[in-house]
Design a protein around this motif. Structure first.
Motif, PDB file in Angstrom:
ATOM      1  N   ALA A 101     -26.266  -6.183  98.678  1.00 27.41           N
ATOM      2  CA  ALA A 101     -26.034  -7.746  99.196  1.00 27.41           C
ATOM      3  C   ALA A 101     -25.789  -8.566  97.833  1.00 27.41           C
ATOM      4  O   ALA A 101     -24.780  -9.401  98.323  1.00 27.41           O
ATOM      5  CB  ALA A 101     -27.128  -8.100  99.929  1.00 27.41           C
ATOM      6  N   VAL A 102     -26.358  -8.058  96.751  1.00 27.35           N
ATOM      7  CA  VAL A 102     -26.072  -9.279  95.701  1.00 27.35           C
ATOM      8  C   VAL A 102     -24.617  -9.154  95.150  1.00 27.35           C
ATOM      9  O   VAL A 102     -24.179 -10.119  94.767  1.00 27.35           O
ATOM     10  CB  VAL A 102     -27.082  -8.982  94.406  1.00 27.35           C
ATOM     11  N   TYR A 103     -23.884  -8.065  95.502  1.00 31.27           N
ATOM     12  CA  TYR A 103     -22.562  -7.974  95.081  1.00 31.27           C
ATOM     13  C   TYR A 103     -21.325  -8.609  96.075  1.00 31.27           C
ATOM     14  O   TYR A 103     -20.505  -8.450  95.994  1.00 31.27           O
ATOM     15  CB  TYR A 103     -22.215  -6.332  94.806  1.00 31.27           C
ATOM     16  N   GLU A 104     -22.038  -8.999  97.358  1.00 34.19           N
ATOM     17  CA  GLU A 104     -21.201  -9.320  98.349  1.00 34.19           C
ATOM     18  C   GLU A 104     -20.194 -10.533  97.897  1.00 34.19           C
ATOM     19  O   GLU A 104     -18.921 -10.547  98.128  1.00 34.19           O
ATOM     20  CB  GLU A 104     -22.158  -9.678  99.641  1.00 34.19           C
ATOM     21  N   SER A 105     -20.780 -11.603  97.092  1.00 38.49           N
ATOM     22  CA  SER A 105     -19.956 -12.769  96.882  1.00 38.49           C
ATOM     23  C   SER A 105     -18.948 -12.171  95.899  1.00 38.49           C
ATOM     24  O   SER A 105     -17.794 -12.449  95.860  1.00 38.49           O
ATOM     25  CB  SER A 105     -20.776 -13.637  96.154  1.00 38.49           C
ATOM     26  N   TYR A 106     -19.208 -11.262  94.832  1.00 40.74           N
ATOM     27  CA  TYR A 106     -18.048 -10.637  93.982  1.00 40.74           C
ATOM     28  C   TYR A 106     -17.005  -9.977  94.778  1.00 40.74           C
ATOM     29  O   TYR A 106     -15.779 -10.315  94.445  1.00 40.74           O
ATOM     30  CB  TYR A 106     -18.657  -9.766  92.937  1.00 40.74           C
ATOM     31  N   ILE A 107     -17.294  -9.275  95.938  1.00 40.40           N
ATOM     32  CA  ILE A 107     -16.465  -8.641  96.636  1.00 40.40           C
ATOM     33  C   ILE A 107     -15.474  -9.687  97.361  1.00 40.40           C
ATOM     34  O   ILE A 107     -14.175  -9.560  97.507  1.00 40.40           O
ATOM     35  CB  ILE A 107     -16.971  -7.544  97.507  1.00 40.40           C
ATOM     36  N   MET A 118     -13.603  -2.709  89.332  1.00 43.81           N
ATOM     37  CA  MET A 118     -13.600  -4.121  88.824  1.00 43.81           C
ATOM     38  C   MET A 118     -15.073  -4.561  88.884  1.00 43.81           C
ATOM     39  O   MET A 118     -15.347  -5.435  87.882  1.00 43.81           O
ATOM     40  CB  MET A 118     -12.887  -4.952  89.759  1.00 43.81           C
ATOM     41  N   LEU A 119     -15.818  -3.923  89.965  1.00 45.04           N
ATOM     42  CA  LEU A 119     -17.178  -4.476  89.916  1.00 45.04           C
ATOM     43  C   LEU A 119     -18.019  -3.892  88.717  1.00 45.04           C
ATOM     44  O   LEU A 119     -18.873  -4.451  87.995  1.00 45.04           O
ATOM     45  CB  LEU A 119     -18.127  -3.736  91.109  1.00 45.04           C
ATOM     46  N   LYS A 120     -17.642  -2.591  88.286  1.00 44.30           N
ATOM     47  CA  LYS A 120     -18.336  -1.842  87.148  1.00 44.30           C
ATOM     48  C   LYS A 120     -18.077  -2.652  85.718  1.00 44.30           C
ATOM     49  O   LYS A 120     -18.693  -3.067  84.756  1.00 44.30           O
ATOM     50  CB  LYS A 120     -17.890  -0.564  86.871  1.00 44.30           C
ATOM     51  N   MET A 121     -16.789  -3.314  85.820  1.00 40.24           N
ATOM     52  CA  MET A 121     -16.227  -4.138  84.801  1.00 40.24           C
ATOM     53  C   MET A 121     -16.647  -5.616  84.390  1.00 40.24           C
ATOM     54  O   MET A 121     -17.125  -6.053  83.517  1.00 40.24           O
ATOM     55  CB  MET A 121     -14.547  -4.155  84.755  1.00 40.24           C
ATOM     56  N   PHE A 122     -16.933  -6.231  85.713  1.00 42.19           N
ATOM     57  CA  PHE A 122     -17.165  -7.591  85.493  1.00 42.19           C
ATOM     58  C   PHE A 122     -18.565  -8.170  85.736  1.00 42.19           C
ATOM     59  O   PHE A 122     -19.243  -9.070  85.471  1.00 42.19           O
ATOM     60  CB  PHE A 122     -16.278  -8.223  86.342  1.00 42.19           C
ATOM     61  N   VAL A 123     -19.344  -6.895  86.755  1.00 44.50           N
ATOM     62  CA  VAL A 123     -20.652  -7.610  87.093  1.00 44.50           C
ATOM     63  C   VAL A 123     -21.622  -6.909  86.181  1.00 44.50           C
ATOM     64  O   VAL A 123     -22.036  -5.669  86.130  1.00 44.50           O
ATOM     65  CB  VAL A 123     -20.722  -6.941  88.641  1.00 44.50           C
ATOM     66  N   VAL A 124     -22.308  -7.709  85.374  1.00 41.63           N
ATOM     67  CA  VAL A 124     -23.423  -7.204  84.610  1.00 41.63           C
ATOM     68  C   VAL A 124     -24.688  -7.894  84.860  1.00 41.63           C
ATOM     69  O   VAL A 124     -25.661  -7.442  84.375  1.00 41.63           O
ATOM     70  CB  VAL A 124     -22.890  -7.815  83.078  1.00 41.63           C
ATOM     71  N   GLU A 125     -24.958  -8.839  85.479  1.00 43.44           N
ATOM     72  CA  GLU A 125     -26.088  -9.556  85.860  1.00 43.44           C
ATOM     73  C   GLU A 125     -26.128  -9.662  87.328  1.00 43.44           C
ATOM     74  O   GLU A 125     -25.452 -10.911  87.781  1.00 43.44           O
ATOM     75  CB  GLU A 125     -26.308 -10.577  85.211  1.00 43.44           C
ATOM     76  N   PRO A 126     -26.654  -8.953  88.186  1.00 38.20           N
ATOM     77  CA  PRO A 126     -27.310  -7.611  87.967  1.00 38.20           C
ATOM     78  C   PRO A 126     -26.359  -6.702  87.524  1.00 38.20           C
ATOM     79  O   PRO A 126     -25.194  -6.831  88.216  1.00 38.20           O
ATOM     80  CB  PRO A 126     -28.329  -7.139  89.122  1.00 38.20           C
ATOM     81  N   GLN A 127     -26.673  -5.602  86.742  1.00 37.11           N
ATOM     82  CA  GLN A 127     -25.377  -4.604  86.401  1.00 37.11           C
ATOM     83  C   GLN A 127     -25.290  -3.610  87.871  1.00 37.11           C
ATOM     84  O   GLN A 127     -25.947  -3.434  88.358  1.00 37.11           O
ATOM     85  CB  GLN A 127     -25.888  -3.696  85.517  1.00 37.11           C
ATOM     86  N   TYR A 128     -23.895  -3.592  87.903  1.00 37.80           N
ATOM     87  CA  TYR A 128     -23.523  -2.767  88.873  1.00 37.80           C
ATOM     88  C   TYR A 128     -23.439  -1.357  88.703  1.00 37.80           C
ATOM     89  O   TYR A 128     -22.925  -0.934  87.640  1.00 37.80           O
ATOM     90  CB  TYR A 128     -21.978  -3.117  89.125  1.00 37.80           C
ATOM     91  N   ASP A 129     -24.177  -0.594  89.129  1.00 41.42           N
ATOM     92  CA  ASP A 129     -24.585   0.841  89.064  1.00 41.42           C
ATOM     93  C   ASP A 129     -24.528   1.638  90.034  1.00 41.42           C
ATOM     94  O   ASP A 129     -24.997   2.594  90.460  1.00 41.42           O
ATOM     95  CB  ASP A 129     -26.079   0.873  88.513  1.00 41.42           C
ATOM     96  N   LYS A 130     -23.747   1.343  91.372  1.00 39.74           N
ATOM     97  CA  LYS A 130     -23.850   2.067  92.556  1.00 39.74           C
ATOM     98  C   LYS A 130     -22.500   2.989  92.331  1.00 39.74           C
ATOM     99  O   LYS A 130     -21.452   2.760  91.529  1.00 39.74           O
ATOM    100  CB  LYS A 130     -23.439   1.092  93.892  1.00 39.74           C
ATOM    101  N   THR A 131     -22.474   4.148  93.010  1.00 38.22           N
ATOM    102  CA  THR A 131     -21.649   5.060  93.461  1.00 38.22           C
ATOM    103  C   THR A 131     -20.224   4.462  94.391  1.00 38.22           C
ATOM    104  O   THR A 131     -20.456   3.618  95.256  1.00 38.22           O
ATOM    105  CB  THR A 131     -21.923   6.319  93.704  1.00 38.22           C
ATOM    106  N   SER A 132     -19.366   5.151  94.051  1.00 38.35           N
ATOM    107  CA  SER A 132     -17.967   4.618  94.986  1.00 38.35           C
ATOM    108  C   SER A 132     -18.422   4.825  96.611  1.00 38.35           C
ATOM    109  O   SER A 132     -18.093   4.485  97.455  1.00 38.35           O
ATOM    110  CB  SER A 132     -16.707   5.358  94.654  1.00 38.35           C
ATOM    111  N   GLU A 133     -19.094   5.957  96.823  1.00 35.95           N
ATOM    112  CA  GLU A 133     -19.664   6.356  97.963  1.00 35.95           C
ATOM    113  C   GLU A 133     -20.738   5.447  98.668  1.00 35.95           C
ATOM    114  O   GLU A 133     -20.520   4.907  99.879  1.00 35.95           O
ATOM    115  CB  GLU A 133     -20.337   7.753  98.205  1.00 35.95           C
TER     116      GLU A 133
END
Length: 227
Positions: free
Chosen positions: A161-167, A185-200
């Motif tokens: 949910a924390v990444y929804e605003s980025y998407i 793009m999430l792996k490149m730009f999201v560092v706080e909190p660090q994006y560490d999810k798989t594509s699945e």
């Protein structure tokens, strides 16, 4: 049994609740004796987890229930007084009004409590005078409430949910993007909190956003729903 890894445990919902003082006293006494006998180990209670079996009597009729500790704590508050408004119960049990109402629903549905409105329109719960004919016997509320355990899907949705605003921001700047582009793009730009999810995992979350009508999937790409 053998515990292989904490990863095999289901996610636990972080709900806290203040138990009645008499029960809290007994738990502290048990924990103290355990710490003495099993030093240096000690018990740390998770008050929102577990199962409580209660026999409840209302107007001469009895009902046997199997509920969670928060649900039991809520009902036991009515030993002190027969009517509580939701804010007072929230303060007494140390939880949010939304949790209070959710915990109260099992008692409302079983005919033990009644939900009304005060003159100031605040939510009020009071003990029913009698149980209706369609209530009584035995009831198990643990399965419906989940017992404080969240599914893997729920846990993933909370983490994502924390990444929804980025998407949403990406798809505001770009007309549409494929899964792998969003993932990179999430792996490149999201560092706080660090994006560490798989594509699945990302694909599963994007599917949830599509279901909620926040995104549209066209072929292999996603775009934002026009408002």
């Amino acid at each position: 049994s053998v515990i292989l890894s904490e990863c095999f445990w289901p996610g636990l919902q972080g709900e806290e609740v203040k138990l009645p003082q008499d029960i809290e006293t007994e738990l502290n006494l048990y924990a103290s004796k355990y710490g003495t006998l099993k030093a240096p180990r000690k018990l740390v209670w998770k008050h929102h987890l577990g199962v409580v079996n209660l026999d409840v009597e209302v107007g001469g009729s009895k009902i046997s229930v199997r509920v969670s500790p928060p649900q039991a704590a809520l009902l036991l508050a009515f030993r002190e007084q027969k009517i509580w408004d939701i804010d007072a119960l929230s303060s007494k049990l140390g939880s949010t009004p939304s949790n209070i109402r959710r915990w109260a629903m099992v008692w409302i549905n079983s005919g033990v409590l009644q939900e009304t409105r005060a003159t100031n329109n605040s939510m009020v719960f009071k003990v029913c005078d009698t149980l209706t004919e369609d209530h009584g016997g035995e009831m198990d509320a643990i399965d419906a409430d989940g017992g404080g355990v969240s599914s893997m899907e729920e846990q993933l949705a909370q983490e994502m949910a924390v990444y929804e605003s980025y998407i949403i921001g990406m798809l505001t700047n770009f007309d549409s993007l494929p899964l792998e582009r969003i993932h990179n793009m999430l792996k490149m730009f999201v560092v706080e909190p660090q994006y560490d999810k798989t594509s699945e995992q990302l694909a599963s979350f994007l599917g949830k956003l599509v279901t909620e009508d926040k995104l549209i999937m066209e072929g292999t790409s996603y775009r934002r729903v026009s408002k």
